[in-house]
Structures are given as C-alpha cells and as structure tokens.
Scaffold this active site. Sequence first.
Site, PDB file in Angstrom:
ATOM      1  N   LEU A 129      64.923 112.371  49.016  1.00 19.78           N
ATOM      2  CA  LEU A 129      64.656 113.514  49.891  1.00 19.78           C
ATOM      3  C   LEU A 129      64.115 114.693  49.083  1.00 19.78           C
ATOM      4  O   LEU A 129      64.085 115.810  49.579  1.00 19.78           O
ATOM      5  CB  LEU A 129      65.939 113.932  50.626  1.00 19.78           C
ATOM      6  CG  LEU A 129      66.423 112.978  51.727  1.00 19.78           C
ATOM      7  CD1 LEU A 129      67.776 113.442  52.270  1.00 19.78           C
ATOM      8  CD2 LEU A 129      65.407 112.892  52.864  1.00 19.78           C
ATOM      9  N   ASN A 186      60.186  99.694  50.242  1.00 22.41           N
ATOM     10  CA  ASN A 186      59.262 100.700  49.703  1.00 22.41           C
ATOM     11  C   ASN A 186      58.592 101.508  50.817  1.00 22.41           C
ATOM     12  O   ASN A 186      58.368 102.707  50.668  1.00 22.41           O
ATOM     13  CB  ASN A 186      58.216 100.040  48.798  1.00 22.41           C
ATOM     14  CG  ASN A 186      58.813  99.731  47.430  1.00 22.41           C
ATOM     15  OD1 ASN A 186      59.871 100.241  47.087  1.00 22.41           O
ATOM     16  ND2 ASN A 186      58.142  98.909  46.661  1.00 22.41           N
ATOM     17  N   THR A 192      55.487  91.358  43.667  1.00 25.06           N
ATOM     18  CA  THR A 192      55.495  91.729  45.079  1.00 25.06           C
ATOM     19  C   THR A 192      54.322  91.028  45.757  1.00 25.06           C
ATOM     20  O   THR A 192      53.174  91.236  45.390  1.00 25.06           O
ATOM     21  CB  THR A 192      55.365  93.253  45.219  1.00 25.06           C
ATOM     22  OG1 THR A 192      56.458  93.839  44.525  1.00 25.06           O
ATOM     23  CG2 THR A 192      55.406  93.682  46.675  1.00 25.06           C
ATOM     24  N   GLY A 216      53.665 108.495  44.511  1.00 25.38           N
ATOM     25  CA  GLY A 216      52.634 107.770  43.762  1.00 25.38           C
ATOM     26  C   GLY A 216      53.262 106.588  43.065  1.00 25.38           C
ATOM     27  O   GLY A 216      54.316 106.106  43.470  1.00 25.38           O
ATOM     28  N   GLU A 221      60.674 102.628  37.694  1.00 23.83           N
ATOM     29  CA  GLU A 221      60.239 103.005  36.354  1.00 23.83           C
ATOM     30  C   GLU A 221      61.077 104.198  35.897  1.00 23.83           C
ATOM     31  O   GLU A 221      61.419 105.067  36.687  1.00 23.83           O
ATOM     32  CB  GLU A 221      58.751 103.344  36.351  1.00 23.83           C
ATOM     33  CG  GLU A 221      57.925 102.095  36.587  1.00 23.83           C
ATOM     34  CD  GLU A 221      56.430 102.342  36.597  1.00 23.83           C
ATOM     35  OE1 GLU A 221      55.989 103.358  36.044  1.00 23.83           O
ATOM     36  OE2 GLU A 221      55.720 101.513  37.176  1.00 23.83           O
ATOM     37  N   GLY A 281      57.909 117.245  46.931  1.00 24.73           N
ATOM     38  CA  GLY A 281      57.054 117.362  45.747  1.00 24.73           C
ATOM     39  C   GLY A 281      55.601 117.200  46.113  1.00 24.73           C
ATOM     40  O   GLY A 281      55.201 117.480  47.248  1.00 24.73           O
ATOM     41  N   CYS A 319      53.919 101.152  43.074  1.00 27.47           N
ATOM     42  CA  CYS A 319      54.487 100.390  44.193  1.00 27.47           C
ATOM     43  C   CYS A 319      54.319 101.048  45.563  1.00 27.47           C
ATOM     44  O   CYS A 319      53.791 100.417  46.480  1.00 27.47           O
ATOM     45  CB  CYS A 319      55.971 100.149  43.953  1.00 27.47           C
ATOM     46  SG  CYS A 319      56.286  98.902  42.713  1.00 27.47           S
ATOM     47  N   ARG A 364      49.506 105.477  37.279  1.00 34.42           N
ATOM     48  CA  ARG A 364      48.899 104.778  38.416  1.00 34.42           C
ATOM     49  C   ARG A 364      49.193 105.537  39.720  1.00 34.42           C
ATOM     50  O   ARG A 364      50.333 105.834  40.011  1.00 34.42           O
ATOM     51  CB  ARG A 364      49.415 103.336  38.497  1.00 34.42           C
ATOM     52  CG  ARG A 364      48.752 102.428  37.477  1.00 34.42           C
ATOM     53  CD  ARG A 364      49.327 101.032  37.511  1.00 34.42           C
ATOM     54  NE  ARG A 364      50.689 100.988  36.980  1.00 34.42           N
ATOM     55  CZ  ARG A 364      51.433  99.894  36.946  1.00 34.42           C
ATOM     56  NH1 ARG A 364      50.957  98.761  37.415  1.00 34.42           N
ATOM     57  NH2 ARG A 364      52.650  99.925  36.441  1.00 34.42           N
TER      58      ARG A 364
HETATM   59  C1  UDX Z   1      59.610 102.249  43.425  1.00 32.41           C
HETATM   60  C2  UDX Z   1      60.907 101.715  44.068  1.00 32.41           C
HETATM   61  O1  UDX Z   1      61.896 102.755  44.061  1.00 32.41           O
HETATM   62  C3  UDX Z   1      61.403 100.490  43.351  1.00 32.41           C
HETATM   63  O2  UDX Z   1      62.537  99.964  44.005  1.00 32.41           O
HETATM   64  C4  UDX Z   1      60.287  99.435  43.320  1.00 32.41           C
HETATM   65  O3  UDX Z   1      60.703  98.304  42.589  1.00 32.41           O
HETATM   66  C5  UDX Z   1      59.017 100.026  42.714  1.00 32.41           C
HETATM   67  O4  UDX Z   1      58.647 101.215  43.415  1.00 32.41           O
HETATM   68  P1  UDX Z   1      58.948 103.625  41.235  1.00 32.41           P
HETATM   69  O5  UDX Z   1      57.523 103.365  41.585  1.00 32.41           O
HETATM   70  O6  UDX Z   1      59.369 103.444  39.817  1.00 32.41           O
HETATM   71  O7  UDX Z   1      59.923 102.678  42.096  1.00 32.41           O
HETATM   72  O8  UDX Z   1      59.255 105.133  41.654  1.00 32.41           O
HETATM   73  P2  UDX Z   1      60.303 105.903  42.597  1.00 32.41           P
HETATM   74  O9  UDX Z   1      61.349 106.542  41.751  1.00 32.41           O
HETATM   75  O10 UDX Z   1      60.752 105.087  43.712  1.00 32.41           O
HETATM   76  O11 UDX Z   1      59.351 107.080  43.138  1.00 32.41           O
HETATM   77  C6  UDX Z   1      58.157 106.769  43.855  1.00 32.41           C
HETATM   78  C7  UDX Z   1      57.380 108.020  44.140  1.00 32.41           C
HETATM   79  O12 UDX Z   1      58.054 108.841  45.100  1.00 32.41           O
HETATM   80  C8  UDX Z   1      57.145 108.914  42.933  1.00 32.41           C
HETATM   81  O13 UDX Z   1      55.851 109.444  43.007  1.00 32.41           O
HETATM   82  C9  UDX Z   1      58.197 109.999  43.065  1.00 32.41           C
HETATM   83  O14 UDX Z   1      57.848 111.209  42.418  1.00 32.41           O
HETATM   84  C10 UDX Z   1      58.236 110.151  44.575  1.00 32.41           C
HETATM   85  N1  UDX Z   1      59.530 110.649  45.044  1.00 32.41           N
HETATM   86  C11 UDX Z   1      60.652 109.878  44.955  1.00 32.41           C
HETATM   87  C12 UDX Z   1      59.595 111.920  45.610  1.00 32.41           C
HETATM   88  O15 UDX Z   1      58.586 112.650  45.702  1.00 32.41           O
HETATM   89  N2  UDX Z   1      60.792 112.361  46.093  1.00 32.41           N
HETATM   90  C13 UDX Z   1      61.931 111.608  46.019  1.00 32.41           C
HETATM   91  O16 UDX Z   1      62.975 112.084  46.503  1.00 32.41           O
HETATM   92  C14 UDX Z   1      61.854 110.331  45.434  1.00 32.41           C
END
Ligand code: UDX
Length: 425
Positions: free
Chosen positions: A247, A205, A122, A254, A153, A250, A257, A324
């Site tokens: 949606l 993101n 990125t 975090g 992830e 929580g 990304c 992270r």
């Molecule tokens: C994210 C993007 O989804 C992905 O496309 C990009 O390549 C990298 O960043 P990731 O960091 O693995 O992926 O996590 P993601 O599942 O997107 O969740 C990000 C954060 O949002 C987490 O802390 C998660 O707990 C929080 N989250 C996500 C919520 O609190 N509620 C949700 O409904 C979705």
Amino acid sequence: MLADIAVIGAGYVGLTLAVGAAHVGHTVSVGERDQKRVAALRNRVCPIFEEGLADLLSEGLVAGKLTFTTSNVEAVETAELVFLTVPTPSASNGSADLTVLNAVVDELAPHLGDKILVLKSTVPVGTNRDVTARLRTAGCLAPVVSNPEFLREGTALADFLHPDHIVVGSDDADAVKRVAELFDQGCPVTMTDPMSAELVKYATNAYLATRVMMANSFADLCEAPGADIDAVTASLGRDHRIGPHFLQPGPGFGGSCFPKDARALLDLAGEHGLDVPILAAAVKVNASRQERIAAAVLAEVTEVSEPVVGLWGLAFKAGTDDTRESPALNIGELIAARGANVQAYDPEAVAGDPIRLCESALDAATGTDVLVIATEWPEFTGEDLAEVAEAMRGDLVIDLRNLLDPEAVRTAGLRHRRVGKPEQG
Ligand code: UDX
C-alpha cells in the site's frame, strides 16, 4: 528429504533457487548457456546484486554442493528433479514468449527419463499441458510439475528460505508430493492441478500490482484536498480484511514481474474472450502516472534555459540493481527526452545516455534545479541535506517515495513535495 537437482537458467529465480537449495543441503547442478556468466559463477562472482546471495554462492561452491555448466544435458545427468528457470519475456502482443523454454524442453527430452520436470518460470496457463505433450511426442514420459516462484528481488533468499506458502500443480500426484516435500519448511502447501498452479502466479502479481495502483490513486486523492496518505493506508492496513502490505504509494510499479505478468494475464483473458478491466486500468494508469510525474517535474523548470534535474535512484526499487521497467529510469528518460539534462545516482544500478551517471548522491544533486527521489534506497536518508541544498541551483525536492524526513528537508531550506501529502516549504 535431500535430493540431487538441476536448475536450468541462472537468472534471478534460478540462481536464488540453486544457491538456496545448496544451502539447505541439496546437491545442485546449474545449466546456463551464457559462458561468461558460468565462468564468473564458478569463480564465486555473483552477477546480480541480491542480499546474501554472494556469500551462499561461495558456501555452495566450497562445499561442493553447487556446480555450474554451460551444458544443460550435463546439468541434468544425475538429477532426480529438473527445475526450469529460463526467461519468459513479454512478446510484442503481451503474451509470454516461450521460445527459450520450448527449446530447452526439446533439448532435454531425450535425457529426462523419469526425472521430474518442474516449471518454475512464469508461464501462461496451459503451458504444463503443452510441455507434457511436447515431451510425450518426443517419447519422454517425465512428469511435469508447475511450481511458481514468489520471491521478491532484494529479499529473494529470505523469501526462498521462508516462503509464506508453496504451490505445486501436476496431473501426477506422486510428482506433486515429491516436489512439495522437497522444500517443506512447514508452510502451507497448495497441491493442485497444473492450470490452477499456473494461474496463481499471475493472479498474485496482478492483484498486488492493482493494489499498488489503488494506493497511488488514493495518494492523488489525498493531495488535492490536503489529506494524508499515511493515515489512510495505515488505517486500511489495520483492517484484517485488507492487511498492511503493498500500500506504499510511489512512482508506480515496475520490475521484471508486475508489468509483464499483468500484460500476460490480459492476453490470456483476451484469448478466452474475457476482460479484466481493473487490471487493464492499472497498467494504463501506471504508464500515465510516470508521464504525469515527468510533466510535473518539467513544469518546474519551464523558465530555466538549460534545466538540470537530479535523480536519486535508477533501480525499480531499493535492494536491487535491476532497472527492468523501472519507474525511476522511465521518468528520467522521459524528462531527458523533453530537453532537460538528467543526472542520476544509484548505489547499485546504472544507466546510459541520455542520463548522465554520477558517482554520488551529492554529485547528482549538484547544480540541479529540481531533485527527484525515485528509488527508496535507505542510504539517501543519510545524506547531509544542508550540503545538498548548498549544491543545488534550485530548492525543490520531489520525493516520489516519501523517503526523506520532512523536518530535515525544511531545516535545510528546501521545499519538499511528497506523494499523497501536502507540499511543505
Ligand atoms: C514481485 C512479486 O512480489 C514476487 O512475488 C514475484 O515473484 C516477482 O514480482 P518484485 O518484482 O521483486 O517481486 O518487486 P515487488 O517488491 O513486488 O515490487 C513490485 C513493484 O511495485 C516495484 O516497482 C515497487 O516499487 C512497487 N511497489 C511495491 C510499490 O510501489 N508500493 C508497494 O507498496 C509495493
């Protein structure tokens, strides 16, 4: 069409790409400067916890489709396409730090010839242009293609093998087509200019992070009058203009990304004299949310002389060992910094001082005044809550992921505080 590809950087994105590409038949050579990591990978030891990755790593090594080397130059030797998946961490001003990426570009410039260089890390908008200029100055004519990665992830391999869509951007139309056809799984492909491709990643993101914060704000708004966030988000999700994903309320967003990319997009806006106030607010509200949660936990133990808080979960979300910018870890550290003892258990992630790491969820609950559930690991729902209640000193469970069955918690004699729901017990 199968190809010989190189992947530079064996982090989450690079490893998933390499292992996934080898699985679908490409020949993949990975360059990674960390000798220990390369030695482990060659021995089929997967350095990260990611569903299915270890098995496909072994498969690729055994099939001879996947090799690892500490020499980037060696990795690209026979490759037709070279993917850069090196880290681009946040610099102190929020912008992405391109030191590693630029060093690799300089190192590889004399060895690329007409190979296609694909930027998967990125990177800020304009990096494709800057990398191209860097290569041309070094006398290298390799086309540069931007191909952002959207894998999450915990479901990284599935996301790689079955993407919703693919974005490919370059000034070289032939190179765009070559990269697009490489991973063509019948999903929609956006072929565009490099800057638009670079912006898509940040926009995605930033949008999702803001959406999560909206859900969290709605949850707060539910708690005060006694409404139910599940009814609100379920209904929102049924509106096809909104959709059901991201949606879940929580402890805040975090990971590697969302926070980093939100800061980078704000930095980009600032550079152009622009502002994205809604995103700036999402970042600010996210940080203060965790402060507020920590304060609410501590408010429950003001009368206790040596308070002990149990923490279920350290990873930033379930399905990963990654901490992270983890809200769980952040909340635990904030509580510990204000004088409470914090003891934690996570099935995959670890933490050090001031958090005491426990061997099991029950251990982490034992002797606690409050138990906080901060990561939504499904295995926590299988805990014997009668045993947990027996082991705890207090009786309050603060369930930041709305994970446990409220009836089961109540039956165990525990109070259950959830997000966006009336408190029970
Ligand atoms: C994210 C993007 O989804 C992905 O496309 C990009 O390549 C990298 O960043 P990731 O960091 O693995 O992926 O996590 P993601 O599942 O997107 O969740 C990000 C954060 O949002 C987490 O802390 C998660 O707990 C929080 N989250 C996500 C919520 O609190 N509620 C949700 O409904 C979705």
